[in-house]
Design a protein around this motif. Structure first.
Motif, short mmCIF file in Angstrom:
data_model
loop_
_atom_site.label_atom_id
_atom_site.label_comp_id
_atom_site.label_asym_id
_atom_site.label_seq_id
_atom_site.Cartn_x
_atom_site.Cartn_y
_atom_site.Cartn_z
N ASP A 140 0.99 3.05 -3.31
CA ASP A 140 -0.24 3.60 -3.88
C ASP A 140 -0.04 5.05 -4.35
OD1 ASP A 140 -1.39 1.23 -3.17
OD2 ASP A 140 -2.66 2.05 -1.59
N ASP A 166 0.81 -1.22 0.00
CA ASP A 166 0.00 0.00 0.00
C ASP A 166 0.84 1.27 0.00
OD1 ASP A 166 0.49 -1.18 2.69
OD2 ASP A 166 -0.30 0.73 3.39
N LEU A 176 -7.31 -5.73 -5.87
CA LEU A 176 -6.09 -5.04 -6.30
C LEU A 176 -6.23 -4.51 -7.72
CD1 LEU A 176 -3.32 -7.50 -5.01
CD2 LEU A 176 -4.17 -5.42 -3.88
N CYS A 216 -1.17 -3.16 -10.30
CA CYS A 216 -0.55 -3.65 -9.07
C CYS A 216 -0.29 -5.16 -9.18
CB CYS A 216 -1.45 -3.35 -7.87
SG CYS A 216 -0.84 -4.00 -6.31
N THR A 257 -1.15 -5.71 3.13
CA THR A 257 -1.60 -4.42 2.61
C THR A 257 -1.84 -3.37 3.69
OG1 THR A 257 -3.88 -5.25 2.59
CG2 THR A 257 -2.61 -5.47 0.55
N THR A 284 -4.67 0.32 -2.27
CA THR A 284 -4.62 -1.12 -1.98
C THR A 284 -4.66 -1.39 -0.48
OG1 THR A 284 -2.20 -1.19 -1.87
CG2 THR A 284 -3.21 -1.51 -4.04
#
Length: 430
Positions: free
Chosen positions: A336, A333, A390, A394, A414, A381
């Protein structure tokens, strides 16, 4: 069924604590097999955060037996303080739930002294140790002059061992212009500790052998990581013990084959604490962003971690050195929202491409990363618990990492929350 060893596949701080805690619900025993209280594990369980250094992660789980193996070096004062701290958070730590190997080496104040003094000597290589005495304690172990946990039960032998130890250390301290250690004072300190430590002590190899024979699931918890291994890491910028999977058996007293599945932990990017080579390090705003968003600060030291892109060459090397069966990819994550993500797929050394991390300091300082670029993803995520949640880009990133490191992803993490985990392959397979 497979007993599982959890191993760091980078330079540490990959999120092993969460993964070990996640797996510990299905294990009956959790074993620490190397390192000391220089290793920090943060566990987030509900609204409670536990920060461990020496204690195995299993201590926070009811009904689990935790074991500190013979491969660990134990600071007895820190041990008692950590037990006190965890107990204040509502965790019951008793000799019934926690065992320490009789032949684990003790870290003494003189080890902490030496660790700090060496780091401060002008003109020498700075390792960036935690100054907690781990390295000097391992030196005494190899030098056959160490004091071990079980020695606390034999006062007369303890006196002789202290004299042997101080014959080395006091000469060294005098050479450094430092005050010597009084043998009687150290003897008294250790006698005072003995009744507090010895109830936890036993020959843990024997218990582990019986548990294995009874079919109990055992989880081996590694500290630090592969590239900090004393033999296979970026020497001399390494820790003082073997961190690879083979040490799980040596550092716990179990025989060959005790580990059935090796789970390598790797962040979706790379971090490092302290000095030493770091080919993919980012000293720009993206590196700052990764550190801030990933909360990249040492659990025990508070030191800010250096951050960079994922290094597939290094992780591929870790896969081979450990015999890793599956990767747990953490902190996905944190990436992101990045428009572009890079992965190191090779190194350039003296104008030639190489596919391994070199082991000499000169070569390590000269290598340059060869990049492969990926499209990022805008979607979050964080908290995803299935591949269906997802973004496609990713998933493409994860699949490419599998190809590059030569190992499948078994778990995806995550968020720091233990439930926010995507299980692909169960390490505790039957």
């Amino acid at each position: 069924m497979a007993n599982v060893a959890v191993i760091g596949a980078q330079w540490g701080d990959e999120g092993k604590g969460k993964i070990v805690d996640w797996l510990s619900e299905r294990a009956e025993v959790v074993v620490r097999f190397q390192g000391g209280h220089n290793a920090g594990h943060t566990l987030v369980i509900g609204n409670q955060t536990y920060k461990l250094a020496l204690l195995p992660s299993g201590v926070v789980r009811k009904g689990k037996l935790s074991i500190v193996g013979n491969g660990v070096v134990v600071d007895p004062w820190h041990f008692l303080e950590e037990v006190k701290k965890i107990s204040a958070q509502g965790v019951s730590v008793t000799p019934e739930t926690l065992k320490i190997a009789n032949h684990a080496v003790l870290i003494l104040p003189l080890h902490r002294d030496l660790d700090g003094w060496r780091e401060d000597v002008p003109g020498t290589i700075k390792i960036g140790t935690t100054r907690r005495g781990i390295g000097p304690a391992y030196e005494d172990k190899v030098g056959r002059r160490a004091i071990r946990v079980g020695d606390l039960a034999e006062p007369e032998q303890l006196r002789k061992k202290i004299d042997t130890l101080l014959a080395h250390h006091n000469a060294l301290r005098q050479g450094l212009g430092r005050p010597t250690v009084d043998a009687e004072a150290l003897f008294s300190e250790l006698l005072e500790l003995a009744p507090k430590i010895l109830p936890f002590a036993e020959d843990v190899w024997e218990r582990l052998d019986a548990l294995r024979a009874a079919g109990k699931r055992i989880l081996f918890e590694g500290a630090q990581a592969t590239m900090l291994d004393i033999d296979h890491g970026t020497y001399p910028f390494v820790t003082s013990s073997n961190t690879v999977a083979a040490q799980a058996m040596i550092g716990s007293g179990m025989g060959n084959g005790a580990v059935g599945y090796v789970l390598g932990i790797a962040k979706a990017y790379t971090t490092r604490v302290g000095d030493g080579p770091f080919p993919t390090e980012l000293k720009d705003e993206i590196g700052q962003l990764l550190g801030d968003r990933g909360n990249e600060f040492g659990t025990n030291t508070g030191r800010r971690r250096r951050c960079g892109w994922f290094d597939a060459v290094m992780v591929r090397q870790a896969v081979k050195l450990n015999g890793i069966d599956g990767i747990a990819l953490t902190k996905l994550d944190v990436l992101d929202g990045l428009k572009e993500i890079k992965v190191c797929v090779g190194y350039e050394l003296d104008g030639k491409r190489i596919e391994r991390f070199p082991f000499t300091m000169g070569a390590q300082a000269k290598i340059k990363p060869i990049w492969e670029e990926f499209e990022g993803w805008e979607e979050s995520t964080r908290g995803a618990r299935s591949f269906a949640e997802l973004p496609a880009t990713c998933i493409k990133y994860v699949r490419r990492i599998e190809e590059l490191v030569g190992c499948p992803v078994a778990l995806l993490s995550t968020s720091p929350e233990r439930e926010d985990t995507i299980l692909v392959t169960d390490p505790f397979r039957d």
